[in-house]
Structure formats: structure tokens, C-alpha cells
Design a protein around this motif. Structure first.
Motif: not given
Lengths: 381, 381, 381
Positions: A174, A176-177, A329-335, A338, B69, B88-89, B105
Motif C-alpha cells: 500500500d 498510498n500511505h 473496513e471500507h476499501l477504496a480505489y487506493t487499496d 491490498v 477506511h 494512515y491515509h 480517490e
């Protein structure tokens, strides 16, 4: 979001669990070479208690912790007479679990031939001891560049982390972090960037593209199955330089101790060309052994007004909980990294369940001369 | 004696439990105002983990602890840009749980409009922060005199107690323990006295009548639903004076942290008339924040040859067990206050189950100008 | 190997368990006499919490810990007015659990006559306090020689051990561990020896025959039901001398605290003949009370390059696990003492289940004048 059963699927590491069986098909670091001294070393790995030692002929042994006789811990045993002798009644084991002596048994007893103590395999490379807990035949111990390259200097570090290993490796796929968790005075000038994780032979090739100081850079690194990543740092002063304390190539392993703890091993390699070091690398901390950390206790860095760079990942990972419940959890485009990681885990677990090797296991010596993975920072425009 | 199910009925505080749902219809103190500084404050209340903060516009926010998230604790977040940003993000929440930013996003994503982070209400009064975890519409935050009176001085104190809250409030409706648990050189001269607990609008009006130095005195104080009491102390030298360290009016809250821990908040108010303090009040300890105590560790007072006055209730309450098993209790004539307390709890729980407000909840602003409860000591003969 | 149910059979000590009920037919030491001072003493024994005290008439009392009224611990009670008074509301108990006072009850109440607090029996002998938790009539408190002999000196010691009691007593019927667990520079010259455990009136007569310095010696000692052993040490310089720090006769008790903890009491007696001590005995440590030890923490002895003699048994026993799972044991020829011990336990448990006394219980005063067990070292050739 994952159901409770799906969460268990990725996070449980004990014998007989889906991920636990898959993980047992790989070699994992279990200790720094420097930790093997004149007493046996107790460790816990993949939910099993074991004892690691070097016998009086210099061979590494890795035995299940408790004596087959009456269960006293072999961590208190004596390394002598070609094996490890239990302190309680003197049963003597060799590194393969054969019982060499059972003092007091009648001379004609065949008991010691009929009994075998459970033993695992151990090998040493690059200053680490690796363990294999799976079925025979064991695959090759991969000769990753940071472990096996010769012209250079190497530094090692090991510490515990107080949460499940899977949230640690979700962190490593990840990119993105980086901008947020590891924020510096410069990161707010980066744009949000874009990650592009792709499967490759050993795991995931991560590309993280972002605009820094009017140029676009692609940061490229690797996630290596089952728990490793390979990264490199740019030199100090580079536009994308990011508070790195060193600039060698780094590999990191997150080895499950049990479902709620892990060992984090780091090896950094800096090449030396014509007698000149190419990179500045971290201090070797092998002599400290495996450093125990405490859940929720992190070093503070007054110079940045936040937690120290070396503890920031642990802040994010441990505070997800001992075993993060992905039911919220709520995964997004950035995940997307993962999501790809979970796919590779699922494929590898199913491969093992179907009698095949999981992703990246090496059995061909020709492929194992040196596994070279080159992280880099490319300027795109 | 209570059955195990009856014991659970009064003592469990988590979401969905009978008492837990009833308790969620009231405001509870969750922190001292002084505890809200430049980092978010993690707390646990009614079995839920939350984070309390003041945003950069000065508004109080109370959010469920873990980021929607990927679950990292918001206690490590940054208060900036009109909300609390996960470390974290970088997801950014406002005080009502709206997601203001989801870095990375796609520009056309509507994900942040569709998702909402669970948020509770927080208000400040008299140097305490109060939380409301129940359904809308929230009732009014009661303006108890010690919190809302103006001409005077106020002192606050907060500490943890290591047992279930219900055995703490059973203590506060039980005047009979004053002579024994808080014994002094004088208490043996009191007669056994008699308690007379009666329901009143907000809970229980306690009268404790006893003969001291040849006179009968009636000590009158209040139990206020769901966890409070309001008491006052007589001045030093008064015949019924009882090692009180102060003589103002005092309100105490016992706020469940979870089933086996509580926070104990104390606020004392001393009126000032014509520039002269009417009462001597305790030292304000707001700057110490919520003081953690340890189960079974109590301060000893050599001057009385027993535990210090301030720890005596904790000795009696904690030693009943983390959750007192009332299957072995034997209530006597002196326990009429305890019996009445359980009746009020049962009525309030059933009221909530039937869609009504429990005892003492205030929704009429006219009733909430100032809730004046006057504890006193009356000479009967 | 034992099944899980068989393992429970030998190791569980709580009320209603097979071994627990059998153990309740014996007297067990619960404290050193010196520990009974001006405050009640809280102890846990056989899975039950109790409080031990001496009332103001000098009588020993042993009551179940929590007050029958509302459960506050009687360890915080006051010894006064002929009994132990609960600190919370002043209920006063005598040593037999009768309720002498219930302050605040109406004058005509018969509640205190109708209620009885659970009480156990306590007796003192040889500087120890013994407890009996079983049904009436209690058997006699055995007058073992180390406790009851008069012409001599006595030393006592007590400490906790952090594992199940049964692995401790398996150690004491297992002479075979002496050569290995307690190894010295001399023990490698011993031959493997042979143990010969035989039942006798009070338990097991152990004979351990081994060749030392070209002679065969028979070391004779006793296991006494349910948890004791009686040993003696030879004088310093004797061929079989074995780093003993003293040479008196020693009795040891392993008293279950609960399933995973025990109290280990030691009493040594050295006769004095014509004013001259016959043996050198250990220092009396009664004033230290019951010394708490920590699981896994052992004193190291640099002079032998291993754990100190006094901690070696705890190393072996605790490292078998909190409750050793005998599902993985492999008993050998050398474990005949362990096998006999389990047989005697099984017989004693079944005797109790059939309404009879277990092995070694004494009810005849003529047999209890002095129980003399003489450990010795005999030269066989």
C-alpha cells in the motif's frame, strides 16, 4: 469488508489453518545468527514453540520445544555429546530429532529407536537463521540479493510487532500511505499520486507515481511472497527523498509468531565498488538480537512533532487491533494493492490445498544463484 | 440473591444489553475539559472505544475510535482542516462523522458522500465534557447546580475504579455503610441509625437518621439516575462531622468504561457570597486528568490505622469482585436502598424497552434552568 | 500418555473434582505461623479464596473470603469483639462462621441465627498453620516428626510455584532426575542407577540405588500422601554428598493454590543431642512469609554455570507448562515412581468416591503420637 470466516482465512497461522499451511511451504527467518550462543534459544513461530541451537559440531538444530519424555522445555537443555540434552532426565537429541541417549533405560531397550522427536530444518544466510516447518522435500532457501551478494556491507535488525502479520503486509503493498503516515514538511507538496500494483513471478511489483517538485516520479518496489518486500531509498537531497536514514537496498520479513504477534527482520545491503561504498546503510544491530517492543508504546520525535519514523508503521498497524477485524473496513480505489495481495494469498492457499507449490517457491538451483530485485525511482517527465 | 441472568441484567453495559441501552439515554461525563489538548483523547465508555477532540474551529467531536477506511486508531489522527484526519491515509472526518476528504480517490468518486463514520454527541459544562451515545433526539444535558451555578468556586477530580459500576452505585444508596466503612474515633458513639430511601423525580431521596452526642440528626442526600449522587458535608467541628476534607456541595458520577471498569468523576461547588466563600472545597485536580488506579492497591493512612478515607469505598467495592456475583448476597433490613435502586433500574430499563424515557431524563428547557438539589443535615430533637 | 480427561482427573483441585474432593480429606499447610499478625491473611487453596486470622482470644479462624452480606472481602475486616468484623457494614463472624452481630437489623430479627458463613478448620503445629476443607469429622492432624519432635531445632520456608501441583509431586517420586537436573561436577561419575518405588502405609517408599566411587549406595526416602515427601541429606564430604546446603531431615508439602499454582512449604528438623546439634540445618525464613516467585524467572548460579540448586526443580516443573499436557509424554522404565503415584491417586480418589478414607489419613490418636519416617543412605557393597 470481510466476513469473520474470511478474516480468519487470511490471518490464522497455526498448524492446520489455510494460511498457516501455505506459509509452512516457505523458509522464514527465525533469528539473527548472532543470537545463537552457548544456550538454546527459545522462539515461537507460526504458533509453534521451538528451540534453536547449534550442536557441538556446529550444525543448526530446530526442535519442538518440549521434551518427548515428560515435557520439560529444551530451552533449558545442554548442548553436548553431539546433540541437545534435556536438563530433567538427560535424554539426548540430535538435530534431526533422533534420540541418542535415554539414561536409565535397560540395556536391551529399543525405545529410543522407536521414538522420534519432532524436528524442523534450519539454515543460515546473510546473518539470518531461516526455518522451514513444512513437509519434505523442503524447497531451496532463496538467495535474495541482500542476503547473498558479496561485494558490499550488510546490516541487520530485528524486532517484535504486537499484531497479526497480515495487517503488516497489507501495509507493504500500500504505497498510498507513504505520503500520509510518513508525512514530512515536504509530503504536502506531493500530489495524491497513483499506485499500480501488478503480479510478478515472486509476488507484486508496486509502482507509485506522483508529482514532486514539478516532475512525475515512479517509485518501484516489490512485495515478495509470503511476507517480504524489497525497497530502496534515494540519496539524501533527491527531490523524492523522504527522511530515509540510509540509501542501500532493503528487504524486510514479517514472520508470524502467532496470530497476534510477529517478528520483523530487516536486512540492508550496500554495494562497495572499487573499495568505495555506493550507499550509506543503517547501523547493524545484530548484537541487540530480537528487540521486544511493547503494544501501544512508540518513540516520539520532537523534531517532527509526531512519532519517530521507525515506529510510524507500528502505530498504524497495531492500532488496527491485535487482529484487525476487516468486517468494518471500507476499501477504496487506493487499496488495489491490498486487494491484489488477498488474491495472491487465496491462489497460494488453494495451490497448497491442491498439492502444488504456492507463488514464488523455488526448487530449481539454476534459478537460485541470485534473486536480484532492483527497486528504483524513475523520472517520467 | 440474584440469578446469573438477573446479575447480568443490572451489570452489563455494552450495546444491546438491557442496562446498556437504558444508560445510553443519558448524558455521561467522559473527560475533564482540561484533558482536551492538542492531541485526540482516547476513551472507553459503555464498552465502546471512542476518540474525543476539539476541531480547529473549537467544536467538540466524539467519534468511534477506528477509522472507517482500514481501522487505524483515530487517537493518532491530526486535528486540522476542519476535522480529524486519520494518520494512515489521510481520510478527514468532521465532528459529525462526515468524510471531508479521501485522498487518492478519483475526482468523480461519490464514495465519501455515501459513507458516514459513526459519531456521538459531546457537550461541555462546568469543566466536564459530557457524551451522549443514544438515539436521536438527544435529551437536554442536565444543568445540575454544581455544574451550572455561577457565584462560587468549583473543583473537579476524576479517577478510574476497577469493578462494575453497579456495585459502586449500590454503595451510594446505602447510607448504612457510613458508620462502618468510614469509621473514625467518633462513629462508635453513633447508634445504628435508620435509613429511609424514597423515590423522587430524579432518583432516590436518602434520609439517614442517627443519634449522635445525644441528639438525633437526619442526613439527607440524593441518588440521581443513572449513576450520580449529590451530597454535602457539614462544617468541621459539627457533631456529625465525619473526616470530610471539604464542606461544599458535591456531585459524583460513576461512568461505566466497560463491565469491569468505571470512571469516577467528582465536582464540588462552594458558593461565594459577598466575596466570601461559604464553604471550604477540595483542591481542583483537573490538571491531573483521569487518574488511573490499580485493582487492590489502596493508600494506607497511618493516622487512622486503616486505608485512607478517599480509598475506603474502592476497598469495599473492588473487593466484591470485578463483577460482584449477587448469587451469594444476603440482603437485610439495612439494604432497602439497594432494593429500591434495583427497582428503579428495572423500571427505567423497561421504559426504554417500551419506547419511553427512563427516570429523570429532561427534555423541557424550562425544567433545565438549574437543577437544584440541596443536601442537608437536620436536627430532629 | 494420558487422555485430556485422565489429565484433568489428576490435576484439577477445585470443589467437586475427583482429585479436589480427595485432597479435601487431608490437612494442608496454608501459612507459616509467623504470617498471622494483626490483619487477616488472604490465601487461596484448592481453588477457594479464604481468609485466615487469629481472633482476640487467640483462636485460629479460617473463613470463606467474601462476606455473606454483600460480598466485600473479609481480608479487610477488623479482628475485634470475639471475631472478624466486615469493614463494609460491620457484620461480625466468629471462627466457626456464626454471625455475632448484624448492625442495623431490627431488635427482633432472627436473621443472624438463621444464616451461617462457610468456615473451615485451622490448626497449628511446628510453626505451620494447617487447614482442613473437607467434611466432618476431620481426621487428626498428623504429627510428622519434623513438626512434632522436641529436642532439636526447626527451620521453615515457603514459596509459590507457578504450575499445577501434580507435576511437582511427580518430580518427588522420581529419583532418576537427581543425577541430571541437579548435576554437579561429581554426578557424571555416578552410574545411571535404578529406582525401586514401593507402596507403604503413608504413600511410597523410594529406594534409589547407584554406584558412586566404586560402592553401591541405596538412597531411601518417602513420598507421603497426598503431596509430601520426607528426605534427608548426608553430611558434607560423604561420597554421595550432593550440594546439599544442610543435613537435617526435611519434609516438603506442595499445596494446590488452584489448578495452575501451588505453595511449597519446607520444614527441616535437626536433632540436638546432649546440647550438640546433630545436623546443620537451613536458615529459618519464617519471617519472610510465603515468598512469591515469578513464572520463568530463576536465579542463576555462576559457580556451576546453571540455575541455582534451589530453583532447578522449578525450572523443570514450570517449563512443562502451567498444567502439563500428558497427552505428549512418553514414560520409560525410569518412570515407575510416576506410574505408582498415579495408581495411589486413583485408589485414593475411588476410596473417597466410595465413602472411605484415602491412603494415609489418620483417625486413631494412638497412631498419631509421632509419625517417624527415617530417610537414609545405605552402603550396599
Amino acid at each position: 469488508m470481510l466476513s469473520a470466516a474470511e478474516n480468519d482465512f487470511y490471518t490464522q497461522v497455526g498448524p492446520g489453518t489455510p494460511a498457516g499451511e501455505m506459509l509452512r511451504r516457505y523458509w522464514h527467518p527465525i533469528a539473527l545468527s548472532n543470537e545463537i550462543r552457548n544456550r538454546p534459544l527459545r522462539r515461537r513461530i507460526l504458533g509453534e514453540d521451538v528451540v534453536l541451537f547449534r550442536d557441538d559440531r556446529g550444525r543448526l538444530g530446530l526442535l519442538v520445544l518440549r521434551c518427548s519424555h515428560r515435557g520439560t522445555s529444551l530451552e533449558f537443555g545442554h548442548m553436548e555429546d553431539g546433540g541437545l540434552r534435556c536438563c530433567y532426565h538427560g535424554w539426548l537429541y540430535d538435530i534431526e530429532g533422533r534420540i541418542l541417549e535415554m539414561p536409565g533405560e535397560p540395556p536391551d531397550s529399543t525405545f529410543k529407536q522407536r521414538l522420534r522427536h519432532p524436528a524442523y530444518k534450519a539454515q543460515e544466510l546473510g546473518g539470518l537463521i531461516f526455518a522451514y516447518l513444512g513437509p519434505d522435500p523442503a524447497p531451496l532457501l532463496p538467495r535474495y540479493d541482500v542476503l547473498a551478494r558479496e561485494e558490499g556491507v550488510r546490516a541487520r535488525r530485528a524486532r517484535t510487532v504486537n499484531c497479526n502479520f497480515f495487517q503488516m503486509i497489507e501495509n507493504s503493498v500500500d504505497q498510498n500511505h507513504l505520503k500520509w503516515l510518513h508525512r514530512t514538511a515536504k509530503t504536502p507538496t506531493w500530489d495524491d499520486g497513483e499506485i499500480n500494483p501488478q503480479p510478478f513471478e515472486y509476488g507484486i511489483l508496486n509502482t507509485y507515481t506522483r508529482r514532486v517538485a514539478n516532475k512525475r516520479y515512479a517509485h518501484i518496489n516489490y512485495f515478495v511472497m509470503p511476507t517480504m518486500n524489497k525497497t530502496g531509498n534515494v540519496e539524501e537531497g533527491h527531490p523524492t527523498e523522504h527522511r530515509a536514514s540510509s540509501s542501500g537496498e532493503v528487504m524486510r520479513w514479517r514472520v508470524p509468531v502467532d496470530d497476534t504477534h510477529a517478528m520483523h527482520f530487516t536486512v540492508e545491503f550496500g554495494a562497495v565498488v572499487d573499495g568505495q561504498p555506493v550507499a550509506r546503510i543503517m547501523k547493524d544491530d545484530s548484537d541487540q538480537g530480537l528487540v521486544e517492543t511493547e503494544f501501544g508504546v512508540y518513540r516520539w520525535d520532537d523534531s517532527i512533532g509526531w512519532f519517530a519514523r521507525g515506529d510510524q508503521d507500528r502505530v498504524a498497524q497495531e492500532s488496527q487491533g491485535a487482529i484487525y477485524d476487516r468486517g468494518t473496513e471500507h476499501l477504496a480505489y487506493t487499496d488495489r494493492g491490498v486487494i491484489l495481495l488477498r488474491r495472491l494469498y487465496k491462489e497460494s492457499i488453494e495451490a497448497v490445498q491442491n498439492g502444488r507449490d504456492p507463488i514464488g517457491v523455488i526448487r530449481d538451483p539454476a534459478k537460485n544463484k541470485l534473486i536480484r530485485l532492483i527497486p528504483r525511482e524513475e523520472v517520467l517527465d
